[in-house]
Each structure stands twice: as C-alpha cells, then as structure tokens.
Design a protein around this motif. Structure first.
Motif, PDB file in Angstrom:
ATOM      1  N   UNK A  48       0.852  -1.193   0.000  1.00 32.82           N
ATOM      2  CA  UNK A  48       0.000   0.000   0.000  1.00 32.82           C
ATOM      3  C   UNK A  48       0.884   1.238   0.000  1.00 32.82           C
ATOM      4  N   UNK A  49       0.575   2.174  -0.891  1.00 28.70           N
ATOM      5  CA  UNK A  49       1.303   3.443  -0.998  1.00 28.70           C
ATOM      6  C   UNK A  49       0.359   4.592  -0.684  1.00 28.70           C
ATOM      7  N   UNK A  50       0.789   5.505   0.187  1.00 25.88           N
ATOM      8  CA  UNK A  50       0.018   6.704   0.531  1.00 25.88           C
ATOM      9  C   UNK A  50       0.724   7.915  -0.043  1.00 25.88           C
ATOM     10  N   UNK A  51       0.104   8.548  -1.047  1.00 23.99           N
ATOM     11  CA  UNK A  51       0.646   9.756  -1.672  1.00 23.99           C
ATOM     12  C   UNK A  51       0.155  10.969  -0.890  1.00 23.99           C
ATOM     13  N   UNK A  52       1.088  11.764  -0.393  1.00 21.11           N
ATOM     14  CA  UNK A  52       0.727  12.897   0.454  1.00 21.11           C
ATOM     15  C   UNK A  52       0.348  12.415   1.832  1.00 21.11           C
ATOM     16  N   UNK A  53       1.201  11.584   2.422  1.00 23.49           N
ATOM     17  CA  UNK A  53       0.850  10.873   3.663  1.00 23.49           C
ATOM     18  C   UNK A  53       0.796  11.780   4.879  1.00 23.49           C
ATOM     19  N   UNK A  54       1.319  13.005   4.788  1.00 20.68           N
ATOM     20  CA  UNK A  54       1.274  13.913   5.924  1.00 20.68           C
ATOM     21  C   UNK A  54       1.940  13.314   7.142  1.00 20.68           C
ATOM     22  N   UNK A  55       1.259  13.335   8.274  1.00 24.00           N
ATOM     23  CA  UNK A  55       1.838  12.830   9.515  1.00 24.00           C
ATOM     24  C   UNK A  55       1.690  11.312   9.667  1.00 24.00           C
ATOM     25  N   UNK A  56       1.206  10.638   8.642  1.00 21.66           N
ATOM     26  CA  UNK A  56       1.203   9.179   8.614  1.00 21.66           C
ATOM     27  C   UNK A  56      -0.001   8.499   9.238  1.00 21.66           C
ATOM     28  N   UNK A  57      -1.049   9.250   9.541  1.00 21.12           N
ATOM     29  CA  UNK A  57      -2.196   8.664  10.251  1.00 21.12           C
ATOM     30  C   UNK A  57      -2.877   7.554   9.449  1.00 21.12           C
ATOM     31  N   UNK A  58      -3.159   7.807   8.169  1.00 19.29           N
ATOM     32  CA  UNK A  58      -3.899   6.820   7.381  1.00 19.29           C
ATOM     33  C   UNK A  58      -3.030   5.599   7.090  1.00 19.29           C
ATOM     34  N   UNK A  59      -1.797   5.822   6.657  1.00 21.41           N
ATOM     35  CA  UNK A  59      -0.950   4.684   6.286  1.00 21.41           C
ATOM     36  C   UNK A  59      -0.635   3.824   7.507  1.00 21.41           C
ATOM     37  N   UNK A  80       9.002  14.105   9.083  1.00 23.59           N
ATOM     38  CA  UNK A  80       9.626  14.032  10.410  1.00 23.59           C
ATOM     39  C   UNK A  80       8.571  13.739  11.474  1.00 23.59           C
ATOM     40  N   UNK A  81       7.430  14.439  11.378  1.00 26.55           N
ATOM     41  CA  UNK A  81       6.327  14.198  12.317  1.00 26.55           C
ATOM     42  C   UNK A  81       5.773  12.788  12.149  1.00 26.55           C
ATOM     43  N   UNK A  82       5.671  12.317  10.899  1.00 29.37           N
ATOM     44  CA  UNK A  82       5.146  10.972  10.637  1.00 29.37           C
ATOM     45  C   UNK A  82       6.033   9.903  11.259  1.00 29.37           C
ATOM     46  N   UNK A  83       7.339  10.048  11.094  1.00 30.48           N
ATOM     47  CA  UNK A  83       8.268   9.059  11.665  1.00 30.48           C
ATOM     48  C   UNK A  83       8.155   9.022  13.181  1.00 30.48           C
ATOM     49  N   UNK A  84       7.974  10.187  13.776  1.00 28.27           N
ATOM     50  CA  UNK A  84       7.846  10.261  15.231  1.00 28.27           C
ATOM     51  C   UNK A  84       6.543   9.621  15.700  1.00 28.27           C
ATOM     52  N   UNK A  85       5.448   9.937  15.031  1.00 27.24           N
ATOM     53  CA  UNK A  85       4.129   9.456  15.460  1.00 27.24           C
ATOM     54  C   UNK A  85       3.940   7.962  15.229  1.00 27.24           C
ATOM     55  N   UNK A  86       4.634   7.408  14.249  1.00 30.91           N
ATOM     56  CA  UNK A  86       4.423   5.994  13.898  1.00 30.91           C
ATOM     57  C   UNK A  86       5.606   5.129  14.305  1.00 30.91           C
ATOM     58  N   UNK A  87       6.430   5.631  15.211  1.00 31.58           N
ATOM     59  CA  UNK A  87       7.610   4.879  15.649  1.00 31.58           C
ATOM     60  C   UNK A  87       7.203   3.476  16.089  1.00 31.58           C
ATOM     61  N   UNK A  88       7.958   2.497  15.609  1.00 29.64           N
ATOM     62  CA  UNK A  88       7.673   1.107  15.954  1.00 29.64           C
ATOM     63  C   UNK A  88       6.816   0.382  14.931  1.00 29.64           C
ATOM     64  N   UNK A  89       6.248   1.119  13.992  1.00 29.79           N
ATOM     65  CA  UNK A  89       5.444   0.488  12.942  1.00 29.79           C
ATOM     66  C   UNK A  89       6.293   0.337  11.674  1.00 29.79           C
ATOM     67  N   UNK A  90       6.033  -0.717  10.932  1.00 27.83           N
ATOM     68  CA  UNK A  90       6.832  -1.037   9.743  1.00 27.83           C
ATOM     69  C   UNK A  90       6.337  -0.231   8.543  1.00 27.83           C
ATOM     70  N   UNK A  91       6.669   1.052   8.537  1.00 27.81           N
ATOM     71  CA  UNK A  91       6.286   1.943   7.441  1.00 27.81           C
ATOM     72  C   UNK A  91       7.552   2.579   6.865  1.00 27.81           C
ATOM     73  N   UNK A  92       7.693   2.531   5.565  1.00 28.27           N
ATOM     74  CA  UNK A  92       8.799   3.220   4.895  1.00 28.27           C
ATOM     75  C   UNK A  92       8.304   4.607   4.473  1.00 28.27           C
ATOM     76  N   UNK A  93       9.000   5.644   4.898  1.00 27.32           N
ATOM     77  CA  UNK A  93       8.640   7.003   4.500  1.00 27.32           C
ATOM     78  C   UNK A  93       9.674   7.546   3.520  1.00 27.32           C
TER      79      UNK A  93
END
Length: 199
Positions: A48-59, A80-93
C-alpha cells in the motif's frame, strides 16, 4: 514549481500543529477501514502506498493490518512528524513529489491512496496525481476527500488555504473518470467520500 513550493512552505510550517490531531485521525481512519476495507480488494500482506501521507495517520492504519506500507510526502517536516508518530510500525517514509513522478516501478502496489490532497491542488496537478497513482497501482486507487456537499465553515477554511477546493468539489469526480475505468463514490461523512477507482 510555484504552486508546490507554496504548499511545501505551508505544510512545513503547520506540521507540528497538524500532528496534534494524529490520534483522532487514526481513530477516524480505523473506523473507515473497519467498514470499507473489503471494497479495496487488497490481498493479505499486500503493498500500500500513501501519496501525500502527511503525519502518517492513514498509512499507519494499513500497517496495523499487516500490509507492507510506504508513505510519500514532499514536506520534510510532515515526514519528520510521521516518523515520530508511527515509531515502531513497519512503514517506509520517502520524500517525493508525485506530481513530478516517483522513483518507483510501474504496478508495484496493490493499493495507492491519497487522503485530503486533491482538493488543495490545481486541476492540472490533480491530473498528474491521477496518472501517477494509476501507473503505480496494480489494483485499486483510493482518494479520500470532499464530496459535493458544502458547509460555510469548510468553504471559508479552504478558501483561506488557497487551494482549489471549489474546483475539486465541482469537477473532481469527473476528472477521475477520465483516468479510471470505474469510479465508485462512497459517502462516508457529511462532506467526505471515498473515491474507489479501478483501472
């Protein structure tokens, strides 16, 4: 490009404030996936790819469900905010601009999504997003954005932001139908809809 530079400046400035809504956004997105995930037809463990993922909430909600997830945004502060908020989840930003094309292979994702991005862009840039999303998806494309129902407060906020909210509300769905064989609109809120697009 002047339009995108303006958006980048705005989102780099508001990223810390925007991130305060992360938890409420996640709750909302989880609820939507609970109801409509089966319509997206993603295989188990799909990409799954999120274009314009912002702070990563949806992805992050897709990552929770075991999908392989990638979030792309042109704003370094949002990422930067997305990486902080989703720390520990397997998401590539990844930092990138989908309107200029992403360095990703054709048909490399089972779902490409974009949430509350289209209404902020001009019609010309929206069409680049449609094209790039279609190129990257081997399955569905999902746009989560406004429908044609309007409220004065939203009208005011979006007017102040300076995007093309009014143009998107009038013609966004028609634009999608130029690029996708099938577009199914599912209204999920008083002003919001899922646009589920198939090649």
């Amino acid at each position: 490009m002047e339009e995108l530079e303006k958006h980048a400046r705005i989102f780099n400035l508001i990223a810390p404030f925007y991130n305060r809504f992360f938890r409420s956004q996640v709750r909302s997105y989880r609820s939507i996936l609970d109801k409509y995930e089966e319509l997206l037809n993603i295989p188990p463990g799909g990409r799954v790819l999120d274009i314009g993922c912002g702070t990563g909430a949806f992805i992050s909600c897709f990552a929770e469900r075991g999908y392989q997830t990638v979030g792309v945004d042109f704003s370094a502060s949002m990422l930067k905010a997305a990486r902080k908020s989703t720390r520990g989840k397997a998401i590539e930003f990844v930092q990138g601009d989908a309107t200029q094309g992403l360095d990703l292979p054709d048909k490399s994702f089972d779902l490409v999504l974009s949430s509350y991005v289209l209404h902020g862009l001009s019609s010309a840039l929206r069409q680049r997003i449609y094209e790039e999303a279609g190129r990257l998806s081997r399955g569905r494309v999902l746009f989560y954005d406004y429908n044609q129902k309007r409220r004065w407060f939203t009208d005011f906020v979006e007017w102040a932001e300076g995007g093309d909210y009014f143009g998107f509300v009038r013609q966004g769905e028609r634009e999608m139908r130029v690029y996708f064989h099938d577009v199914k609109r599912v209204d999920v809120g008083p002003q919001t809809a899922l646009y589920i697009c198939s090649q």
